[in-house]
Design a protein around this motif. Structure first.
Motif, short mmCIF file in Angstrom:
data_model
loop_
_atom_site.label_atom_id
_atom_site.label_comp_id
_atom_site.label_asym_id
_atom_site.label_seq_id
_atom_site.Cartn_x
_atom_site.Cartn_y
_atom_site.Cartn_z
N GLN A 210 0.85 -1.19 0.00
CA GLN A 210 0.00 0.00 0.00
C GLN A 210 0.88 1.24 0.00
O GLN A 210 2.01 1.19 0.49
CB GLN A 210 -0.88 0.05 1.25
CG GLN A 210 -1.86 -1.11 1.36
CD GLN A 210 -2.40 -1.22 2.77
OE1 GLN A 210 -3.53 -0.81 3.02
NE2 GLN A 210 -1.62 -1.74 3.68
N PRO A 234 -4.19 0.44 -3.55
CA PRO A 234 -4.67 0.68 -2.19
C PRO A 234 -3.76 1.64 -1.43
O PRO A 234 -2.55 1.69 -1.66
CB PRO A 234 -4.66 -0.70 -1.55
CG PRO A 234 -3.58 -1.42 -2.28
CD PRO A 234 -3.62 -0.92 -3.69
N THR A 235 -4.35 2.37 -0.50
CA THR A 235 -3.59 3.29 0.34
C THR A 235 -3.92 3.02 1.81
O THR A 235 -4.90 2.35 2.13
CB THR A 235 -3.92 4.76 0.02
OG1 THR A 235 -5.32 4.98 0.23
CG2 THR A 235 -3.55 5.10 -1.42
#
Length: 298
Positions: A210, A234-235
Motif C-alpha cells: 500500500q 490501495p492506500t
C-alpha cells in the motif's frame, strides 16, 4: 527513515492490512495508458528519467566509504550532485548551513522562478543515509523522485500560480535535524507563506502492499488518494509523525506526502539500489509530479 520504532509499528499494521488488501503484480507498474484522462499539461516521468539519479547516489556511496550520512564525503557529494542537476534545470539554489554534533551540515533549497511568494508549495525529502549503508530506498528513492519531479517541471516550463520550492534535508537520520533547523529559522510570516509541505520518504520499496499517505492537508491528501485510486492502488492513511514532515506539522504548517513502507533493509548495508523497485519508484515519482503540479498551478 528517522524514527525506527514508529516505522516498525507501521510495518506491523501493514502486515495485518496486507491480508485484506493486496496489490496485483501488474499494478505496481506505470500503465501504458492511464485509466483516467491525464490533466493537460502535466508531464510524465519515465523509469529512464528517475533511476539514473539513484544510480548516481549509489555510485557516490560506493566511492566514499559506503554511506551518505551527515558529515561524510558521501553526503557532501550527494548534495553537490543534486544541486548541479537543479542549477542546470534553471532553479535558484542555495545551501542552508546548520551544525550538528560539531559538524556543519546543509539543507539544499531550490526555488522555481515565478508564482505568488505569499503562497508556497514546498516539496521535500531527506538526502542523508545512516552510517550503516548507502540508503538507496531510505532515502535515495525519495530524493531521486523529488529531483526527477523538479526537472520534469522545468522541462515542461511550468508556470505556477503558487510559488514552487523544493528541498533536500541533511542530518534527518540524526533526529530530523535539518528540517527542524529550516522550520526554526523561518519567521512567523515565513511559516504562514507555506501553504503545504509535501514529504517523500522511501518511495521505491519492493513488494509494496500500500502507499502510506500522510493525512493532514485536505486538498493534498485528497489529490494523492484520487491519484492512487484512479490506478486501482490501495492506500493506508498515516499521521504527522514519523518523518521529515513532522517538523512542519509540529509548527502548524499543513503537510501531506507518502511513503511505500518499510523493508527488511531499513538502516542496513543491504539498502542498495537493488533494494529499490524501478516500477514502484516511477509510479511514485509521477504521483508526486501530478499532485505537485495541481497544487502549484490551480
Amino acid at each position: 527513515m528517522e524514527i525506527l520504532s514508529r516505522m516498525r509499528r507501521t510495518a506491523a499494521v501493514l502486515g495485518l492490512c496486507a491480508a485484506l488488501v493486496a496489490v496485483p503484480a501488474a499494478a505496481a507498474a506505470e500503465p501504458a495508458a492511464p485509466k483516467t484522462p491525464r490533466t493537460p499539461g502535466i508531464p510524465v516521468v519515465t523509469t529512464e528519467q528517475v533511476m539514473p539519479h539513484l544510480r548516481a547516489l549509489q555510485s557516490i556511496a560506493d566511492r566514499t566509504g559506503g554511506n551518505r550520512a551527515h558529515g561524510t564525503k558521501g553526503f557532501q557529494q550527494s548534495l553537490a550532485y543534486v544541486k548541479g542537476v537543479l542549477d542546470k534545470a534553471g532553479f535558484r539554489t542555495g545551501l542552508r548551513p546548520f551544525t550538528h554534533n560539531g559538524v556543519v551540515g546543509h539543507n539544499l533549497i531550490a526555488d522555481w522562478p515565478g508564482g505568488d511568494p505569499d503562497h508556497v508549495v514546498l516539496v521535500g525529502a531527506h538526502l542523508d543515509s545512516v552510517e550503516a549503508g548507502p540508503g538507496m530506498n531510505d532515502n535515495g528513492s525519495g530524493s531521486a523522485a523529488v529531483l526527477a519531479t523538479a526537472v520534469a517541471m522545468s522541462r515542461a516550463g511550468v508556470a505556477p500560480k503558487r510559488h514552487l520550492r523544493f528541498a533536500w534535508w541533511g542530518a534527518e537520520e540524526q533526529g530530523l535535524i535539518g528540517s527542524k533547523d529550516y522550520v526554526r529559522k523561518l519567521s512567523a510570516a515565513g511559516r504562514e507563506k507555506i501553504d503545504v509541505y509535501l514529504n517523500f520518504d522511501m518511495t521505491g520499496s519492493r513488494n509494496v502492499q500500500q502507499w502510506l499517505v500522510v493525512h493532514d492537508d485536505p486538498r493534498a491528501t485528497d489529490a494523492f488518494e484520487a491519484y492512487f485510486a484512479a490506478k486501482g492502488l490501495p492506500t493506508f492513511d498515516i499521521g504527522i509523525g514519523g518523518s521529515d514532515h513532522e517538523s512542519f506539522g509540529d509548527a502548524g504548517i499543513p503537510v501531506s506526502g507518502f511513503n511505500t513502507g518499510v523493508g527488511d533493509c531499513l538502516h542496513d548495508a543491504c539498502d542498495r539500489i537493488d533494494n529499490v523497485d524501478p516500477e514502484t519508484e516511477t509510479l511514485s515519482t509521477n504521483a508526486i509530479l501530478g499532485v505537485t503540479w495541481q497544487l502549484a498551478t490551480r
